[in-house]
Design a protein around this motif. Structure first.
Motif, PDB file in Angstrom:
ATOM      1  N   ILE A 122      49.606 -22.714  43.790  1.00  0.00           N
ATOM      2  CA  ILE A 122      49.557 -24.067  43.709  1.00  0.00           C
ATOM      3  C   ILE A 122      48.756 -23.977  42.117  1.00  0.00           C
ATOM      4  N   LEU A 123      47.637 -23.319  42.194  1.00  0.00           N
ATOM      5  CA  LEU A 123      46.799 -23.328  41.013  1.00  0.00           C
ATOM      6  C   LEU A 123      47.377 -22.755  39.753  1.00  0.00           C
ATOM      7  N   ARG A 124      48.198 -21.870  40.036  1.00  0.00           N
ATOM      8  CA  ARG A 124      48.787 -21.313  38.816  1.00  0.00           C
ATOM      9  C   ARG A 124      50.154 -21.943  38.345  1.00  0.00           C
ATOM     10  N   ASP A 125      50.759 -22.422  39.078  1.00  0.00           N
ATOM     11  CA  ASP A 125      51.875 -23.222  38.770  1.00  0.00           C
ATOM     12  C   ASP A 125      51.505 -24.641  38.112  1.00  0.00           C
ATOM     13  N   ILE A 126      50.382 -25.308  38.632  1.00  0.00           N
ATOM     14  CA  ILE A 126      49.947 -26.570  37.953  1.00  0.00           C
ATOM     15  C   ILE A 126      49.262 -26.305  36.428  1.00  0.00           C
ATOM     16  N   LYS A 127      48.508 -25.087  36.480  1.00  0.00           N
ATOM     17  CA  LYS A 127      47.599 -24.719  35.221  1.00  0.00           C
ATOM     18  C   LYS A 127      48.564 -24.179  34.280  1.00  0.00           C
ATOM     19  N   ASP A 128      49.434 -23.068  34.476  1.00  0.00           N
ATOM     20  CA  ASP A 128      50.033 -22.346  33.632  1.00  0.00           C
ATOM     21  C   ASP A 128      51.717 -22.788  33.549  1.00  0.00           C
ATOM     22  N   ARG A 129      52.321 -23.508  34.390  1.00  0.00           N
ATOM     23  CA  ARG A 129      53.772 -23.715  34.359  1.00  0.00           C
ATOM     24  C   ARG A 129      53.902 -25.258  34.190  1.00  0.00           C
ATOM     25  N   GLY A 130      52.972 -26.149  33.962  1.00  0.00           N
ATOM     26  CA  GLY A 130      53.161 -27.531  33.783  1.00  0.00           C
ATOM     27  C   GLY A 130      53.800 -28.245  35.042  1.00  0.00           C
ATOM     28  N   ARG A 131      53.446 -27.725  36.328  1.00  0.00           N
ATOM     29  CA  ARG A 131      54.004 -28.423  37.505  1.00  0.00           C
ATOM     30  C   ARG A 131      53.078 -29.265  38.094  1.00  0.00           C
ATOM     31  N   THR A 132      53.832 -30.079  38.994  1.00  0.00           N
ATOM     32  CA  THR A 132      53.026 -31.114  39.613  1.00  0.00           C
ATOM     33  C   THR A 132      52.495 -30.596  41.383  1.00  0.00           C
TER      34      THR A 132
END
Length: 208
Positions: free
Chosen positions: A142-152
């Motif tokens: 969750i932390l990676r995808d929100i921070k690095d991949r612009g995900r919600t």
């Protein structure tokens, strides 16, 4: 030129594969190391619309271009440079830019499904599986995808429940049986890291 040492580091999403890779890189006395991420070899999806690309199951074996990955690994093992692809996780497609990777004495291959694929397994000299509890892995994802991949947050959770978790149980977890070494808690397991470093240095010394 001696054949390079090819080390495979597998494990579920958020298990700590990258941390293990960094610890090995820092500890190896000879820093002649190249790192290849299986994530770079997601298939090109230029023929699909953005809406279709969003639906890609990135945790399924079919998502990877393992034929190209295997060819590139074999080239590196023969002492030839490669043009490693790059992937854009916001646009869900392969980038036009590539990265030149020169052959090295030690090559680390990192990815969730590298032990699932028999052709990739057969190339590996050391097979490592990083085994981390699922609650820790999902928080890291969750932390990676929100921070690095612009995900919600909602999209990450839905993806985890619909594709990541089922694929982990079906493909990633069973591949653990092919590992030479299983590392609980990833890069924070200093004893396991030390054992791996000792083994790598032993192989290096025997090749000299």
């Amino acid at each position: 030129m001696n054949r390079p040492i090819l080390i495979g580091i597998a494990g579920g999403t958020g298990s700590g594969k990258s941390t293990v890779t960094r610890e090995i890189f820092k500890a190896i006395t000879d820093k002649n190391v190249a790192v290849i991420e299986q994530d770079s070899y997601y298939k090109d999806q230029s023929e699909l619309s953005y809406e279709q690309r969003v639906l890609t199951n990135y945790d399924h074996p079919f998502a990877f271009d393992n034929v190209l990955l295997k060819d590139h690994l074999e080239n590196l093992l023969k002492g030839e440079s490669i043009e490693k692809p790059s992937y854009d996780f916001e646009n869900h497609n392969r980038k036009k830019e590539t990265e030149t990777v020169e052959p090295r004495d030690i090559i680390i291959l990192e990815g969730i499904l590298i032990l699932y694929d028999e052709d990739l397994r057969d190339l590996l000299d050391i097979k490592i599986f990083v085994d981390t509890d699922s609650d820790v892995r999902v928080i890291r994802r969750i932390l990676r995808d929100i921070k690095d991949r612009g995900r919600t947050l909602d999209s990450v959770i839905m993806q985890y429940m619909n594709t990541v978790r089922p694929a982990h149980l079906q493909f990633v977890e069973p591949s653990k049986r092919y590992a030479d070494i299983i590392i609980p808690e990833g890069g924070y397991n200093k004893v396991a890291i030390d054992i791996i470093i000792t083994k790598i240095n032993d192989i290096i010394n025997k090749k000299q």
